[in-house]
Design a protein around this motif. Structure first.
Motif, mmCIF file in Angstrom:
data_model
loop_
_atom_site.group_PDB
_atom_site.id
_atom_site.type_symbol
_atom_site.label_atom_id
_atom_site.label_comp_id
_atom_site.label_asym_id
_atom_site.label_seq_id
_atom_site.Cartn_x
_atom_site.Cartn_y
_atom_site.Cartn_z
ATOM 1 N N ASN A 277 8.203 5.433 -12.491
ATOM 2 C CA ASN A 277 7.235 4.393 -12.869
ATOM 3 C C ASN A 277 7.701 2.999 -12.476
ATOM 4 O OD1 ASN A 277 5.302 5.956 -14.013
ATOM 5 N ND2 ASN A 277 5.873 5.560 -16.141
ATOM 6 N N VAL A 278 9.008 2.760 -12.624
ATOM 7 C CA VAL A 278 9.463 1.386 -12.409
ATOM 8 C C VAL A 278 9.279 0.961 -10.951
ATOM 9 C CG1 VAL A 278 10.992 1.471 -14.404
ATOM 10 C CG2 VAL A 278 11.920 1.937 -12.154
ATOM 11 N N ALA A 279 9.209 1.938 -10.045
ATOM 12 C CA ALA A 279 8.971 1.589 -8.633
ATOM 13 C C ALA A 279 7.595 0.939 -8.486
ATOM 14 C CB ALA A 279 9.074 2.832 -7.754
ATOM 15 N N ILE A 280 6.568 1.524 -9.105
ATOM 16 C CA ILE A 280 5.231 0.931 -8.927
ATOM 17 C C ILE A 280 5.071 -0.344 -9.755
ATOM 18 C CG2 ILE A 280 4.076 3.003 -8.075
ATOM 19 C CD1 ILE A 280 2.837 3.397 -10.850
ATOM 20 N N GLU A 281 5.826 -0.446 -10.854
ATOM 21 C CA GLU A 281 5.774 -1.692 -11.635
ATOM 22 C C GLU A 281 6.357 -2.843 -10.793
ATOM 23 O OE1 GLU A 281 7.569 0.435 -15.304
ATOM 24 O OE2 GLU A 281 6.361 -1.181 -16.129
ATOM 25 N N ALA A 282 7.461 -2.567 -10.098
ATOM 26 C CA ALA A 282 8.074 -3.597 -9.247
ATOM 27 C C ALA A 282 7.136 -3.945 -8.092
ATOM 28 C CB ALA A 282 9.413 -3.091 -8.712
ATOM 29 N N LEU A 283 6.640 -2.932 -7.390
ATOM 30 C CA LEU A 283 5.764 -3.180 -6.235
ATOM 31 C C LEU A 283 4.542 -4.005 -6.655
ATOM 32 C CD1 LEU A 283 5.884 0.327 -4.472
ATOM 33 C CD2 LEU A 283 7.016 -1.776 -3.715
ATOM 34 N N ALA A 284 4.007 -3.720 -7.851
ATOM 35 C CA ALA A 284 2.822 -4.447 -8.335
ATOM 36 C C ALA A 284 3.100 -5.947 -8.439
ATOM 37 C CB ALA A 284 2.387 -3.895 -9.693
ATOM 38 N N CYS A 285 4.353 -6.305 -8.685
ATOM 39 C CA CYS A 285 4.727 -7.727 -8.774
ATOM 40 C C CYS A 285 5.109 -8.284 -7.408
ATOM 41 C CB CYS A 285 5.921 -7.898 -9.711
ATOM 42 S SG CYS A 285 5.661 -7.331 -11.375
ATOM 43 N N ALA A 332 2.470 -6.887 0.881
ATOM 44 C CA ALA A 332 2.265 -5.467 1.243
ATOM 45 C C ALA A 332 2.656 -4.559 0.074
ATOM 46 C CB ALA A 332 3.091 -5.123 2.484
ATOM 47 N N CYS A 333 3.641 -5.025 -0.708
ATOM 48 C CA CYS A 333 4.094 -4.240 -1.870
ATOM 49 C C CYS A 333 2.965 -4.154 -2.899
ATOM 50 C CB CYS A 333 5.331 -4.872 -2.484
ATOM 51 S SG CYS A 333 6.735 -4.944 -1.347
ATOM 52 N N ARG A 334 2.404 -5.309 -3.225
ATOM 53 C CA ARG A 334 1.307 -5.350 -4.194
ATOM 54 C C ARG A 334 0.126 -4.491 -3.698
ATOM 55 N NH1 ARG A 334 -0.229 -7.378 -9.478
ATOM 56 N NH2 ARG A 334 -2.471 -7.490 -9.450
ATOM 57 N N GLN A 335 -0.190 -4.633 -2.421
ATOM 58 C CA GLN A 335 -1.347 -3.900 -1.871
ATOM 59 C C GLN A 335 -1.164 -2.383 -1.980
ATOM 60 O OE1 GLN A 335 -1.577 -5.660 1.993
ATOM 61 N NE2 GLN A 335 -2.656 -7.464 1.213
ATOM 62 N N ARG A 336 0.068 -1.942 -1.827
ATOM 63 C CA ARG A 336 0.361 -0.505 -1.920
ATOM 64 C C ARG A 336 -0.072 0.036 -3.304
ATOM 65 N NH1 ARG A 336 1.099 4.426 -0.019
ATOM 66 N NH2 ARG A 336 2.926 5.539 -0.753
ATOM 67 N N VAL A 337 0.237 -0.726 -4.354
ATOM 68 C CA VAL A 337 -0.117 -0.283 -5.708
ATOM 69 C C VAL A 337 -1.623 -0.385 -5.920
ATOM 70 C CG1 VAL A 337 0.350 -0.581 -8.173
ATOM 71 C CG2 VAL A 337 2.157 -0.984 -6.515
ATOM 72 N N GLU A 338 -2.222 -1.469 -5.401
ATOM 73 C CA GLU A 338 -3.678 -1.597 -5.549
ATOM 74 C C GLU A 338 -4.399 -0.409 -4.920
ATOM 75 O OE1 GLU A 338 -3.922 -6.481 -5.697
ATOM 76 O OE2 GLU A 338 -4.401 -5.461 -3.831
ATOM 77 N N ALA A 339 -3.893 0.045 -3.782
ATOM 78 C CA ALA A 339 -4.576 1.129 -3.060
ATOM 79 C C ALA A 339 -4.348 2.504 -3.691
ATOM 80 C CB ALA A 339 -4.105 1.144 -1.602
ATOM 81 N N GLU A 340 -3.123 2.769 -4.155
ATOM 82 C CA GLU A 340 -2.770 4.136 -4.558
ATOM 83 C C GLU A 340 -2.502 4.333 -6.045
ATOM 84 O OE1 GLU A 340 -2.415 6.960 -2.754
ATOM 85 O OE2 GLU A 340 -3.135 5.920 -0.957
ATOM 86 N N TYR A 341 -1.990 3.296 -6.698
ATOM 87 C CA TYR A 341 -1.435 3.520 -8.031
ATOM 88 C C TYR A 341 -2.063 2.633 -9.099
ATOM 89 C CZ TYR A 341 2.011 5.849 -5.094
ATOM 90 O OH TYR A 341 2.617 6.659 -4.167
ATOM 91 N N SER A 342 -3.337 2.264 -8.917
ATOM 92 C CA SER A 342 -4.007 1.508 -9.976
ATOM 93 C C SER A 342 -4.345 2.485 -11.099
ATOM 94 C CB SER A 342 -5.284 0.872 -9.441
ATOM 95 O OG SER A 342 -6.226 1.899 -9.184
ATOM 96 N N ASN A 343 -4.578 1.938 -12.284
ATOM 97 C CA ASN A 343 -4.952 2.794 -13.405
ATOM 98 C C ASN A 343 -6.316 3.448 -13.165
ATOM 99 O OD1 ASN A 343 -3.709 3.775 -15.616
ATOM 100 N ND2 ASN A 343 -4.386 2.181 -17.022
ATOM 101 N N GLN A 344 -7.200 2.755 -12.424
ATOM 102 C CA GLN A 344 -8.514 3.353 -12.111
ATOM 103 C C GLN A 344 -8.333 4.580 -11.231
ATOM 104 O OE1 GLN A 344 -7.828 0.181 -11.991
ATOM 105 N NE2 GLN A 344 -9.364 -0.868 -13.233
ATOM 106 N N ALA A 345 -7.483 4.444 -10.208
ATOM 107 C CA ALA A 345 -7.255 5.575 -9.302
ATOM 108 C C ALA A 345 -6.687 6.758 -10.086
ATOM 109 C CB ALA A 345 -6.310 5.166 -8.177
#
Ligand code: UDP
Length: 369
Positions: A277-285, A332-345
Motif C-alpha cells: 500500500n505504501v507504494a501507491i500512497e507515495a506515488l499519489a503524492c 508521472a507518479c501521481r498519474q500512475r495512481v490516478e489511472a490504476e489505483y484510485s478508490n473508484q477503480a
C-alpha cells in the motif's frame, strides 16, 4: 441468488484478528478495509464492520468484539500448526458473523487465518476472502485451496505476483488495490531526504534502506508501527552513523504530510510483498518509489518512469538508484495512481467481484457441499 451489479447489498466486513483497527498491527489490511468500506457506502451498499475491541471504524457502523489476538502468520514457519489462544478474538469474530449471517447478502473476510476458510462451507451466507499475503504456511495453503475449489471465484488477491506464490494461482481473482486520492496532496518540490514507511519487522528489510542511507549520507525518515522491538533496536545499534530519524506510527493524514516531501520512498522487502500500500500512497503524492524487484512492487513501479526496480537485497542497487532520482517526473507518479489505483477503480473491481460471487452462489441445500 441473482443480483444485478447495481443492486444495493448488505455486507458484513470481518476484520483481521491481529489487532484493533487503528493500531497499525494489521498493516495494509487496515487502510484497505477502510477504503473498500468507504467506496461501498458511497455506492449505496449497507455495511457493518466487525473488528477487535478498541477499533476505530472512521465513522462507519462498527461492532467491537473482545478476545485475545492472533499471532500473524508471517512470524511462523512453513510447518506451523494452526493455533488459537484462549478466548480467541478470531473465534469470537466468526461466532458473531455466524449469528448475524441471515441479515447479510455477503460476508467479506480480511483475515489471513485458517478458521474463516475452514468455516466457509458451514455458512449459508457466501463469503468473499480477500487474501492479504502470499503463501506462508502449508496449513494455510491447503485450506485456501480447498475454498478456491469448493467455492470458485471467492478467493481475491491483490497482485498476480502474490497469486503465483500459491499452486492455485489461476483460481485467484486479482483485484489490485486503491486509495482515496483526495487524501494525498501532490508535492513538486521535495526536501533532500528520502522515506521508508511500513511495519518495522524482519520481512520488511528496513536495515537495507538504513545501510543505503549510511552509505550515501542521504537522510532517511522512518514511519511505521514497531512490530518487532528487538529487530528495530538491533538496526539502531548496527547503523549508529546513518542519518536516520524515526517519526512514529502516524495516522494517514499526518503520514502523507511527511511522506509527500520525501525525494523518494525506499521499499526493501525480503518477502513477496502481496501489494505494498505504501507504494501507491507515495506515488499519489508524486514520490518516486525505489523498490526491490520482488512481489507486487514489481507490478506497481515502472522502472525508470515512476521509480526504480532494484535487484532484490542489493544495497548497492539502492545507492545507484538514489543517484538517478532526477530522471523521474513526479507528475508521472501521481498519474500512475490516478489511472490504476484510485478508490473508484478499486470500487469497480470489488463490486464486480461481489457480483460474480453472488451470481454463482448456491446455498448448501442447492448442492454446494
Ligand atoms: N501506515 C500508517 N502509518 C504509518 C506507517 C504506515 O498508517 O506511520 C500504514 C500505511 O498507510 C499502509 C500500512 O501501514 O496502509 C502498511 O501496509 P503495506 O501494504 O505497505 O504493508 P503490510 O504492513 O501490509 O505488509
Amino acid at each position: 441468488m441473482t443480483t444485478k451489479a447495481s443492486d444495493p447489498l448488505k455486507i458484513l466486513l470481518v476484520s483481521s484478528p491481529i489487532g484493533y483497527l487503528g493500531s497499525g498491527s494489521g498493516g495494509g489490511v487496515e487502510l484497505t478495509l477502510q477504503n473498500i468500506a468507504t467506496q461501498l457506502i458511497q455506492r449505496g451498499h449497507t455495511l457493518k464492520i466487525v473488528a477487535p475491541k478498541g477499533s476505530t471504524a472512521w465513522g462507519m457502523p462498527l461492532v467491537e468484539i473482545a478476545g485475545n489476538s492472533q499471532k500473524s502468520a508471517q512470524t511462523l514457519g512453513r510447518d506451523a500448526p494452526i493455533i488459537l489462544p484462549a478466548s480467541s478474538v478470531l473465534a469470537n469474530l466468526w461466532d458473531y458473523a455466524r449469528s448475524v449471517q441471515a441479515e447479510y447478502d455477503l460476508i467479506v473476510n480480511f483475515a489471513y487465518d485458517w478458521l474463516p476458510f475452514y468455516l466457509t462451507p458451514f455458512f449459508n451466507c457466501p463469503i468473499a476472502h480477500l487474501v492479504s499475503m502470499g503463501s506462508l504456511t502449508e496449513a494455510m495453503d491447503q485450506i485456501i485451496e480447498q475454498v478456491a475449489t469448493q467455492f470458485p471465484g471467492t478467493i481475491g488477491v491483490h497482485t498476480r505476483s502474490q497469486a503465483q506464490t500459491f499452486t492455485f494461482a489461476d483460481r485467484c481473482h486479482c483485484l489490485g488495490n486503491g486509495i482515496d486520492l483526495s487524501r494525498y496532496d501532490f508535492c513538486a518540490d521535495p526536501e533532500t531526504w528520502v522515506g521508508w514507511v511500513g511495519r518495522i519487522a524482519p520481512e520488511k528489510g528496513l536495515e537495507d534502506a538504513v545501510a543505503a542511507s549510511g552509505l550515501t549520507g542521504i537522510g532517511l525518515k522512518i514511519m511505521g508501527f514497531v512490530e518487532n522491538e528487538g529487530y528495530w533496536q538491533q538496526i539502531v545499534l548496527d547503523y549508529l552513523d546513518a542519518p536516520i530519524e524515526y517519526e512514529g506510527f502516524l495516522p494517514t493524514d499526518e503520514l502523507q504530510r511527511r511522506l509527500r516531501v520525501c525525494r523518494a520512498l525506499l521499499m526493501t522487502p525480503r518477502w513477496i510483498e502481496a501489494f505494498g500500500n505504501v507504494a501507491i500512497e507515495a506515488l499519489a503524492c508524486g514520490v518516486p518509489v525505489i523498490a526491490y524487484r520482488r512481489g507486487g512492487l514489481a507490478e506497481i513501479v515502472e522502472d525508470g518512469k515512476t521509480g526504480f526496480l532494484v535487484e532484490p537485497d542489493s544495497v548497492d542497487g539502492l545507492v545507484e538508484a538514489l543517484g538517478k532520482l532526477d530522471q523521474i517526473d513526479r507528475y508521472a507518479c501521481r498519474q500512475r495512481v490516478e489511472a490504476e489505483y484510485s478508490n473508484q477503480a478499486m470500487g469497480d473491481r470489488i463490486e464486480q467481484w461481489f457480483h460474480d460471487i453472488l451470481s454463482k452462489h448456491l446455498r448448501p441445500a442447492e448442492g454446494n457441499l
